[in-house]
Motif scaffolding. Structure first.
Motif, PDB file in Angstrom:
ATOM      1  N   GLN A   8       0.795  -1.230   0.000  1.00 48.82           N
ATOM      2  CA  GLN A   8       0.000   0.000   0.000  1.00 48.82           C
ATOM      3  C   GLN A   8       0.828   1.279   0.000  1.00 48.82           C
ATOM      4  OE1 GLN A   8      -0.716  -2.739   1.640  1.00 48.82           O
ATOM      5  NE2 GLN A   8      -2.897  -3.131   1.507  1.00 48.82           N
ATOM      6  N   ILE A   9       1.956   1.303   0.706  1.00 54.28           N
ATOM      7  CA  ILE A   9       2.743   2.539   0.755  1.00 54.28           C
ATOM      8  C   ILE A   9       3.465   2.775  -0.567  1.00 54.28           C
ATOM      9  CG2 ILE A   9       4.665   3.700   1.909  1.00 54.28           C
ATOM     10  CD1 ILE A   9       3.707   2.295   4.527  1.00 54.28           C
ATOM     11  N   ALA A  10       4.146   1.757  -1.097  1.00 49.68           N
ATOM     12  CA  ALA A  10       4.831   1.918  -2.379  1.00 49.68           C
ATOM     13  C   ALA A  10       3.829   2.169  -3.514  1.00 49.68           C
ATOM     14  CB  ALA A  10       5.679   0.681  -2.687  1.00 49.68           C
ATOM     15  N   ASP A  11       2.693   1.490  -3.461  1.00 52.09           N
ATOM     16  CA  ASP A  11       1.663   1.687  -4.476  1.00 52.09           C
ATOM     17  C   ASP A  11       1.157   3.131  -4.448  1.00 52.09           C
ATOM     18  OD1 ASP A  11       0.037   0.809  -6.586  1.00 52.09           O
ATOM     19  OD2 ASP A  11      -1.588   0.223  -5.244  1.00 52.09           O
ATOM     20  N   ALA A  12       0.935   3.662  -3.252  1.00 52.96           N
ATOM     21  CA  ALA A  12       0.465   5.048  -3.139  1.00 52.96           C
ATOM     22  C   ALA A  12       1.494   6.018  -3.701  1.00 52.96           C
ATOM     23  CB  ALA A  12       0.147   5.380  -1.684  1.00 52.96           C
ATOM     24  N   LEU A  13       2.775   5.791  -3.434  1.00 54.79           N
ATOM     25  CA  LEU A  13       3.818   6.664  -4.005  1.00 54.79           C
ATOM     26  C   LEU A  13       3.781   6.630  -5.527  1.00 54.79           C
ATOM     27  CD1 LEU A  13       6.738   5.936  -1.547  1.00 54.79           C
ATOM     28  CD2 LEU A  13       5.768   8.195  -2.046  1.00 54.79           C
ATOM     29  N   THR A  14       3.597   5.448  -6.081  1.00 53.11           N
ATOM     30  CA  THR A  14       3.490   5.320  -7.543  1.00 53.11           C
ATOM     31  C   THR A  14       2.315   6.134  -8.059  1.00 53.11           C
ATOM     32  OG1 THR A  14       4.482   3.128  -7.536  1.00 53.11           O
ATOM     33  CG2 THR A  14       3.095   3.683  -9.428  1.00 53.11           C
ATOM     34  N   HIS A  15       1.174   6.025  -7.389  1.00 50.69           N
ATOM     35  CA  HIS A  15      -0.022   6.722  -7.863  1.00 50.69           C
ATOM     36  C   HIS A  15       0.070   8.234  -7.666  1.00 50.69           C
ATOM     37  CE1 HIS A  15      -1.936   3.120  -9.085  1.00 50.69           C
ATOM     38  NE2 HIS A  15      -2.005   2.621  -7.864  1.00 50.69           N
ATOM     39  N   VAL A  16       0.758   8.680  -6.638  1.00 49.84           N
ATOM     40  CA  VAL A  16       0.971  10.121  -6.482  1.00 49.84           C
ATOM     41  C   VAL A  16       1.817  10.627  -7.650  1.00 49.84           C
ATOM     42  CG1 VAL A  16       2.060  11.909  -5.057  1.00 49.84           C
ATOM     43  CG2 VAL A  16       0.614  10.158  -3.997  1.00 49.84           C
ATOM     44  N   GLY A  17       2.788   9.836  -8.076  1.00 46.41           N
ATOM     45  CA  GLY A  17       3.561  10.192  -9.268  1.00 46.41           C
ATOM     46  C   GLY A  17       2.677  10.290 -10.502  1.00 46.41           C
ATOM     47  N   GLN A  18       1.682   9.408 -10.598  1.00 48.24           N
ATOM     48  CA  GLN A  18       0.728   9.490 -11.706  1.00 48.24           C
ATOM     49  C   GLN A  18      -0.050  10.796 -11.654  1.00 48.24           C
ATOM     50  OE1 GLN A  18      -1.249   5.604 -10.950  1.00 48.24           O
ATOM     51  NE2 GLN A  18      -1.279   5.485 -13.185  1.00 48.24           N
ATOM     52  N   VAL A  19      -0.474  11.195 -10.466  1.00 45.25           N
ATOM     53  CA  VAL A  19      -1.223  12.450 -10.326  1.00 45.25           C
ATOM     54  C   VAL A  19      -0.377  13.605 -10.851  1.00 45.25           C
ATOM     55  CG1 VAL A  19      -2.244  14.090  -8.686  1.00 45.25           C
ATOM     56  CG2 VAL A  19      -2.623  11.624  -8.388  1.00 45.25           C
ATOM     57  N   VAL A  20       0.891  13.663 -10.438  1.00 44.15           N
ATOM     58  CA  VAL A  20       1.793  14.727 -10.896  1.00 44.15           C
ATOM     59  C   VAL A  20       1.921  14.700 -12.413  1.00 44.15           C
ATOM     60  CG1 VAL A  20       4.178  15.581 -10.830  1.00 44.15           C
ATOM     61  CG2 VAL A  20       3.068  14.811  -8.723  1.00 44.15           C
ATOM     62  N   SER A  21       2.102  13.517 -12.956  1.00 44.89           N
ATOM     63  CA  SER A  21       2.262  13.358 -14.402  1.00 44.89           C
ATOM     64  C   SER A  21       0.987  13.732 -15.160  1.00 44.89           C
ATOM     65  CB  SER A  21       2.655  11.909 -14.673  1.00 44.89           C
ATOM     66  OG  SER A  21       3.164  11.752 -15.937  1.00 44.89           O
ATOM     67  N   TRP A  22      -0.142  13.233 -14.699  1.00 45.70           N
ATOM     68  CA  TRP A  22      -1.403  13.489 -15.388  1.00 45.70           C
ATOM     69  C   TRP A  22      -1.765  14.960 -15.369  1.00 45.70           C
ATOM     70  CZ3 TRP A  22      -5.314   9.107 -13.771  1.00 45.70           C
ATOM     71  CH2 TRP A  22      -4.820   7.874 -14.219  1.00 45.70           C
ATOM     72  N   ARG A  23      -1.515  15.626 -14.252  1.00 47.50           N
ATOM     73  CA  ARG A  23      -1.864  17.052 -14.208  1.00 47.50           C
ATOM     74  C   ARG A  23      -0.957  17.843 -15.153  1.00 47.50           C
ATOM     75  NH1 ARG A  23      -1.630  19.744  -8.502  1.00 47.50           N
ATOM     76  NH2 ARG A  23      -1.923  21.587  -9.780  1.00 47.50           N
ATOM     77  N   ARG A  24       0.298  17.422 -15.278  1.00 47.76           N
ATOM     78  CA  ARG A  24       1.212  18.084 -16.230  1.00 47.76           C
ATOM     79  C   ARG A  24       0.718  17.861 -17.659  1.00 47.76           C
ATOM     80  NH1 ARG A  24       6.019  15.537 -15.234  1.00 47.76           N
ATOM     81  NH2 ARG A  24       6.305  16.851 -13.408  1.00 47.76           N
ATOM     82  N   ILE A  25       0.331  16.625 -17.974  1.00 44.58           N
ATOM     83  CA  ILE A  25      -0.178  16.304 -19.317  1.00 44.58           C
ATOM     84  C   ILE A  25      -1.427  17.111 -19.628  1.00 44.58           C
ATOM     85  CG2 ILE A  25      -1.263  14.483 -20.700  1.00 44.58           C
ATOM     86  CD1 ILE A  25       0.616  12.489 -19.224  1.00 44.58           C
ATOM     87  N   SER A  26      -2.283  17.308 -18.632  1.00 48.79           N
ATOM     88  CA  SER A  26      -3.538  18.020 -18.883  1.00 48.79           C
ATOM     89  C   SER A  26      -3.381  19.538 -18.829  1.00 48.79           C
ATOM     90  CB  SER A  26      -4.628  17.551 -17.918  1.00 48.79           C
ATOM     91  OG  SER A  26      -4.336  17.945 -16.608  1.00 48.79           O
ATOM     92  N   GLY A  27      -2.156  20.025 -18.574  1.00 49.41           N
ATOM     93  CA  GLY A  27      -1.889  21.452 -18.700  1.00 49.41           C
ATOM     94  C   GLY A  27      -1.806  22.244 -17.406  1.00 49.41           C
ATOM     95  N   ASN A  28      -1.815  21.591 -16.247  1.00 49.29           N
ATOM     96  CA  ASN A  28      -1.742  22.296 -14.974  1.00 49.29           C
ATOM     97  C   ASN A  28      -0.694  21.622 -14.095  1.00 49.29           C
ATOM     98  OD1 ASN A  28      -2.209  23.776 -12.640  1.00 49.29           O
ATOM     99  ND2 ASN A  28      -4.146  22.791 -12.155  1.00 49.29           N
ATOM    100  N   PRO A  29       0.603  21.887 -14.354  1.00 51.11           N
ATOM    101  CA  PRO A  29       1.645  21.210 -13.578  1.00 51.11           C
ATOM    102  C   PRO A  29       1.574  21.547 -12.089  1.00 51.11           C
ATOM    103  CG  PRO A  29       2.605  22.888 -15.014  1.00 51.11           C
ATOM    104  CD  PRO A  29       1.143  22.844 -15.300  1.00 51.11           C
ATOM    105  N   GLN A  30       2.222  20.696 -11.309  1.00 54.28           N
ATOM    106  CA  GLN A  30       2.317  20.901  -9.860  1.00 54.28           C
ATOM    107  C   GLN A  30       2.856  22.304  -9.595  1.00 54.28           C
ATOM    108  OE1 GLN A  30       3.731  17.645  -7.143  1.00 54.28           O
ATOM    109  NE2 GLN A  30       5.559  18.893  -7.137  1.00 54.28           N
ATOM    110  N   PRO A  31       2.435  22.950  -8.518  1.00 52.74           N
ATOM    111  CA  PRO A  31       2.923  24.305  -8.215  1.00 52.74           C
ATOM    112  C   PRO A  31       4.450  24.372  -8.190  1.00 52.74           C
ATOM    113  CG  PRO A  31       1.131  23.722  -6.735  1.00 52.74           C
ATOM    114  CD  PRO A  31       1.469  22.485  -7.510  1.00 52.74           C
TER     115      PRO A  31
END
Length: 168
Positions: free
Chosen positions: A134-157
């Motif tokens: 669960q912890i490593a999986d969550a880190l992977t998915h947080v990376g997806q969130v960062v990546s997906w928001r960048r792809i959709s045009g709103n990068p991390q602050p």
């Protein structure tokens, strides 16, 4: 509602122990999640990189379930919320779960970890599986969130420093 935890990583523990190391991993995860999800717009929340994948809201729901499982296995008593439906609800509840887990680990004796098991569908697993599960999986998915928001045009602050655990 009070200010959400993890806009910065809490101070370093005063001593090194197994529980402090795991708590620090959780604090790092909470910090990364906080900034990965800060300022998402409807466009990112609806974003789905391909038709068969989760959208961002579904991904945040999955991260919430991972946080709940980790918290629950290590002695958490927070009730699982089944009525969460918005980005803000998933974000807040996930951050509170990680904060609760970290706080509990910081006062838990190392020996107490031996008492915790994760109940899978048909068998019990020692708490160690939370690290690579669960912890490593969550880190992977947080990376997806960062990546997906960048792809959709709103990068991390800008200014988020995951090494130092603060935003400049």
């Amino acid at each position: 509602m009070s200010e959400l935890p993890y806009s910065s990583i809490p101070p370093l523990p005063k001593e090194i122990s197994s529980t402090h190391v795991i708590a620090r991993m959780i604090d790092g995860l909470g910090f990364r999640y906080y900034w990965a999800t800060e300022g998402l717009t409807e466009k990112e929340i609806d974003f789905r990189p391909e038709k068969d994948s989760r959208n961002m809201l579904e991904l945040l729901g999955h991260i919430y379930h991972l946080a709940f499982a980790a918290n629950n296995v290590l002695g958490g008593h927070m009730k699982k919320k089944t009525d969460l439906s918005t980005y803000e609800e998933f974000r807040a509840e996930t951050l509170y779960l990680y904060k609760d887990l970290s706080d509990r680990l910081k006062v838990m004796p190392d020996e107490e970890l031996e008492n915790y098991n994760y109940m899978g569908a048909s068998q019990s697993f020692p708490f160690w599986y939370l690290l690579n599960g669960q912890i490593a999986d969550a880190l992977t998915h947080v990376g997806q969130v960062v990546s997906w928001r960048r792809i959709s045009g709103n990068p991390q602050p800008k200014g988020v420093n995951v090494f130092l655990g603060k935003k400049s």
